[in-house]
Design a protein around this motif. Structure first.
Motif, PDB file in Angstrom:
ATOM      1  N   HIS A  77      35.053  41.781  18.890  1.00  0.00           N
ATOM      2  CA  HIS A  77      35.269  42.422  20.184  1.00  0.00           C
ATOM      3  C   HIS A  77      34.079  43.296  20.507  1.00  0.00           C
ATOM      4  CE1 HIS A  77      36.876  45.738  17.646  1.00  0.00           C
ATOM      5  NE2 HIS A  77      36.394  46.500  18.609  1.00  0.00           N
ATOM      6  N   LEU A  78      33.963  43.657  21.762  1.00  0.00           N
ATOM      7  CA  LEU A  78      32.880  44.496  22.244  1.00  0.00           C
ATOM      8  C   LEU A  78      33.420  45.912  22.462  1.00  0.00           C
ATOM      9  CD1 LEU A  78      31.530  41.988  24.915  1.00  0.00           C
ATOM     10  CD2 LEU A  78      30.576  42.407  22.634  1.00  0.00           C
ATOM     11  N   ASP A  79      32.625  46.915  22.099  1.00  0.00           N
ATOM     12  CA  ASP A  79      32.951  48.316  22.367  1.00  0.00           C
ATOM     13  C   ASP A  79      31.967  48.839  23.405  1.00  0.00           C
ATOM     14  OD1 ASP A  79      34.965  48.324  20.478  1.00  0.00           O
ATOM     15  OD2 ASP A  79      33.884  49.553  19.021  1.00  0.00           O
ATOM     16  N   PHE A  80      32.488  49.519  24.422  1.00  0.00           N
ATOM     17  CA  PHE A  80      31.658  50.084  25.481  1.00  0.00           C
ATOM     18  C   PHE A  80      31.866  51.591  25.527  1.00  0.00           C
ATOM     19  CE2 PHE A  80      32.856  45.790  27.090  1.00  0.00           C
ATOM     20  CZ  PHE A  80      31.613  45.213  26.953  1.00  0.00           C
ATOM     21  N   GLY A  81      30.782  52.344  25.364  1.00  0.00           N
ATOM     22  CA  GLY A  81      30.848  53.793  25.444  1.00  0.00           C
ATOM     23  C   GLY A  81      30.940  54.249  26.886  1.00  0.00           C
ATOM     24  N   VAL A  82      31.841  55.189  27.148  1.00  0.00           N
ATOM     25  CA  VAL A  82      32.041  55.717  28.503  1.00  0.00           C
ATOM     26  C   VAL A  82      32.166  57.237  28.455  1.00  0.00           C
ATOM     27  CG1 VAL A  82      33.154  53.600  29.333  1.00  0.00           C
ATOM     28  CG2 VAL A  82      34.563  55.430  28.416  1.00  0.00           C
ATOM     29  N   ALA A  83      31.707  57.885  29.505  1.00  0.00           N
ATOM     30  CA  ALA A  83      31.805  59.342  29.581  1.00  0.00           C
ATOM     31  C   ALA A  83      33.221  59.783  29.956  1.00  0.00           C
ATOM     32  CB  ALA A  83      30.790  59.881  30.594  1.00  0.00           C
ATOM     33  N   ASP A  84      33.866  59.045  30.845  1.00  0.00           N
ATOM     34  CA  ASP A  84      35.193  59.399  31.347  1.00  0.00           C
ATOM     35  C   ASP A  84      36.129  58.220  31.097  1.00  0.00           C
ATOM     36  OD1 ASP A  84      37.501  59.778  32.955  1.00  0.00           O
ATOM     37  OD2 ASP A  84      36.371  60.970  34.402  1.00  0.00           O
ATOM     38  N   LEU A  85      36.952  58.323  30.076  1.00  0.00           N
ATOM     39  CA  LEU A  85      37.810  57.211  29.647  1.00  0.00           C
ATOM     40  C   LEU A  85      38.799  56.804  30.742  1.00  0.00           C
ATOM     41  CD1 LEU A  85      38.382  55.332  27.271  1.00  0.00           C
ATOM     42  CD2 LEU A  85      39.921  57.072  26.354  1.00  0.00           C
ATOM     43  N   GLU A  86      39.434  57.756  31.397  1.00  0.00           N
ATOM     44  CA  GLU A  86      40.423  57.424  32.421  1.00  0.00           C
ATOM     45  C   GLU A  86      39.774  56.744  33.629  1.00  0.00           C
ATOM     46  OE1 GLU A  86      43.844  56.533  34.091  1.00  0.00           O
ATOM     47  OE2 GLU A  86      43.630  57.319  32.065  1.00  0.00           O
ATOM     48  N   ARG A  87      38.649  57.238  34.042  1.00  0.00           N
ATOM     49  CA  ARG A  87      37.937  56.634  35.181  1.00  0.00           C
ATOM     50  C   ARG A  87      37.481  55.212  34.841  1.00  0.00           C
ATOM     51  NH1 ARG A  87      32.924  59.702  37.975  1.00  0.00           N
ATOM     52  NH2 ARG A  87      32.836  58.521  39.900  1.00  0.00           N
ATOM     53  N   ALA A  88      36.945  55.020  33.633  1.00  0.00           N
ATOM     54  CA  ALA A  88      36.517  53.688  33.203  1.00  0.00           C
ATOM     55  C   ALA A  88      37.718  52.748  33.100  1.00  0.00           C
ATOM     56  CB  ALA A  88      35.788  53.777  31.865  1.00  0.00           C
ATOM     57  N   ARG A  89      38.837  53.263  32.618  1.00  0.00           N
ATOM     58  CA  ARG A  89      40.060  52.460  32.513  1.00  0.00           C
ATOM     59  C   ARG A  89      40.450  51.928  33.896  1.00  0.00           C
ATOM     60  NH1 ARG A  89      45.492  52.317  32.934  1.00  0.00           N
ATOM     61  NH2 ARG A  89      46.717  51.732  31.122  1.00  0.00           N
ATOM     62  N   GLU A  90      40.490  52.798  34.878  1.00  0.00           N
ATOM     63  CA  GLU A  90      40.842  52.388  36.242  1.00  0.00           C
ATOM     64  C   GLU A  90      39.871  51.334  36.766  1.00  0.00           C
ATOM     65  OE1 GLU A  90      40.982  56.008  38.496  1.00  0.00           O
ATOM     66  OE2 GLU A  90      42.665  56.792  37.311  1.00  0.00           O
ATOM     67  N   SER A  91      38.592  51.506  36.467  1.00  0.00           N
ATOM     68  CA  SER A  91      37.572  50.577  36.970  1.00  0.00           C
ATOM     69  C   SER A  91      37.691  49.194  36.341  1.00  0.00           C
ATOM     70  CB  SER A  91      36.169  51.136  36.712  1.00  0.00           C
ATOM     71  OG  SER A  91      35.967  52.310  37.458  1.00  0.00           O
ATOM     72  N   VAL A  92      37.896  49.122  35.016  1.00  0.00           N
ATOM     73  CA  VAL A  92      37.994  47.793  34.394  1.00  0.00           C
ATOM     74  C   VAL A  92      39.281  47.091  34.802  1.00  0.00           C
ATOM     75  CG1 VAL A  92      36.449  48.346  32.468  1.00  0.00           C
ATOM     76  CG2 VAL A  92      38.927  48.544  32.132  1.00  0.00           C
ATOM     77  N   LEU A  93      40.358  47.845  34.988  1.00  0.00           N
ATOM     78  CA  LEU A  93      41.606  47.226  35.463  1.00  0.00           C
ATOM     79  C   LEU A  93      41.421  46.678  36.878  1.00  0.00           C
ATOM     80  CD1 LEU A  93      44.234  49.752  34.079  1.00  0.00           C
ATOM     81  CD2 LEU A  93      43.755  47.441  33.220  1.00  0.00           C
ATOM     82  N   ALA A  94      40.739  47.411  37.732  1.00  0.00           N
ATOM     83  CA  ALA A  94      40.481  46.944  39.097  1.00  0.00           C
ATOM     84  C   ALA A  94      39.586  45.710  39.101  1.00  0.00           C
ATOM     85  CB  ALA A  94      39.841  48.062  39.928  1.00  0.00           C
ATOM     86  N   ALA A  95      38.722  45.584  38.089  1.00  0.00           N
ATOM     87  CA  ALA A  95      37.809  44.433  37.999  1.00  0.00           C
ATOM     88  C   ALA A  95      38.472  43.201  37.398  1.00  0.00           C
ATOM     89  CB  ALA A  95      36.577  44.805  37.174  1.00  0.00           C
ATOM     90  N   GLY A  96      39.695  43.337  36.877  1.00  0.00           N
ATOM     91  CA  GLY A  96      40.407  42.176  36.350  1.00  0.00           C
ATOM     92  C   GLY A  96      40.797  42.245  34.895  1.00  0.00           C
ATOM     93  N   ALA A  97      40.530  43.361  34.221  1.00  0.00           N
ATOM     94  CA  ALA A  97      40.936  43.503  32.822  1.00  0.00           C
ATOM     95  C   ALA A  97      42.444  43.721  32.725  1.00  0.00           C
ATOM     96  CB  ALA A  97      40.208  44.673  32.170  1.00  0.00           C
ATOM     97  N   THR A  98      42.982  43.512  31.532  1.00  0.00           N
ATOM     98  CA  THR A  98      44.379  43.778  31.222  1.00  0.00           C
ATOM     99  C   THR A  98      44.425  44.822  30.119  1.00  0.00           C
ATOM    100  OG1 THR A  98      44.953  41.490  31.726  1.00  0.00           O
ATOM    101  CG2 THR A  98      46.526  42.741  30.403  1.00  0.00           C
ATOM    102  N   ALA A  99      45.247  45.848  30.282  1.00  0.00           N
ATOM    103  CA  ALA A  99      45.394  46.862  29.237  1.00  0.00           C
ATOM    104  C   ALA A  99      46.208  46.280  28.089  1.00  0.00           C
ATOM    105  CB  ALA A  99      46.081  48.100  29.798  1.00  0.00           C
ATOM    106  N   LEU A 100      45.702  46.425  26.874  1.00  0.00           N
ATOM    107  CA  LEU A 100      46.417  45.960  25.684  1.00  0.00           C
ATOM    108  C   LEU A 100      46.990  47.125  24.886  1.00  0.00           C
ATOM    109  CD1 LEU A 100      44.015  43.155  24.378  1.00  0.00           C
ATOM    110  CD2 LEU A 100      46.066  42.910  25.803  1.00  0.00           C
ATOM    111  N   ASP A 101      46.248  48.240  24.804  1.00  0.00           N
ATOM    112  CA  ASP A 101      46.696  49.391  24.021  1.00  0.00           C
ATOM    113  C   ASP A 101      45.995  50.623  24.558  1.00  0.00           C
ATOM    114  OD1 ASP A 101      47.394  51.325  22.159  1.00  0.00           O
ATOM    115  OD2 ASP A 101      46.473  50.320  20.458  1.00  0.00           O
ATOM    116  N   GLY A 102      46.729  51.427  25.324  1.00  0.00           N
ATOM    117  CA  GLY A 102      46.163  52.656  25.856  1.00  0.00           C
ATOM    118  C   GLY A 102      46.092  53.753  24.825  1.00  0.00           C
ATOM    119  N   GLY A 103      46.883  53.629  23.784  1.00  0.00           N
ATOM    120  CA  GLY A 103      46.869  54.616  22.716  1.00  0.00           C
ATOM    121  C   GLY A 103      47.545  55.907  23.112  1.00  0.00           C
TER     122      GLY A 103
END
Length: 125
Positions: A77-103
């Motif tokens: 799997h790929l790991d992507f570093g982000v400054a703002d986890l919640e903002r990045a989460r919203e962006s990848v979901l809007a781009a077509g990702a599926t959440a598997l484990d928010g933790g």
């Protein structure tokens, strides 16, 4: 040293869709001319803003991983570093990702699947 890493190649059912998804995550140019490979409907590339090249290869009868099921493992799997986890989460979901484990709250990473089912993580930097 024996070699330089040329690119990371992901199997998928729709190479252009996956290239565009990762462009929305990482920036860069989809299908930039490159003497190392030919572009067609079975192969797409992303030259990222950071200089990494991802390639996407059509796989007939593609079966995505079923994270975390070991019967159909992720294999990598790929790991992507982000400054703002919640903002990045919203962006990848809007781009077509599926959440598997928010933790749990406060954890520094979350697991998603790209549109072809490959797991990836967003990791707070």
């Amino acid at each position: 040293m024996i070699a330089d890493l040329q690119c990371v190649v992901l199997d998928c059912p729709d190479p252009m869709r996956l290239a565009e998804f990762y462009r929305s995550v990482l920036g860069g140019t989809v299908n930039r001319q490159d003497a190392r490979w030919t572009l067609d409907e079975d192969w797409a590339t992303l030259h990222t803003a950071a200089g990494l090249v991802l390639a996407f290869q059509r796989a007939e009868d593609y079966r995505p991983p079923q994270w975390p099921d070991p019967a159909r493992p992720q294999q990598f799997h790929l790991d992507f570093g982000v400054a703002d986890l919640e903002r990045a989460r919203e962006s990848v979901l809007a781009a077509g990702a599926t959440a598997l484990d928010g933790g749990p709250d406060g954890r520094g990473w979350s697991v998603f699947a790209d549109p072809a089912g490959h797991p990836f993580c967003l990791v707070r930097q």
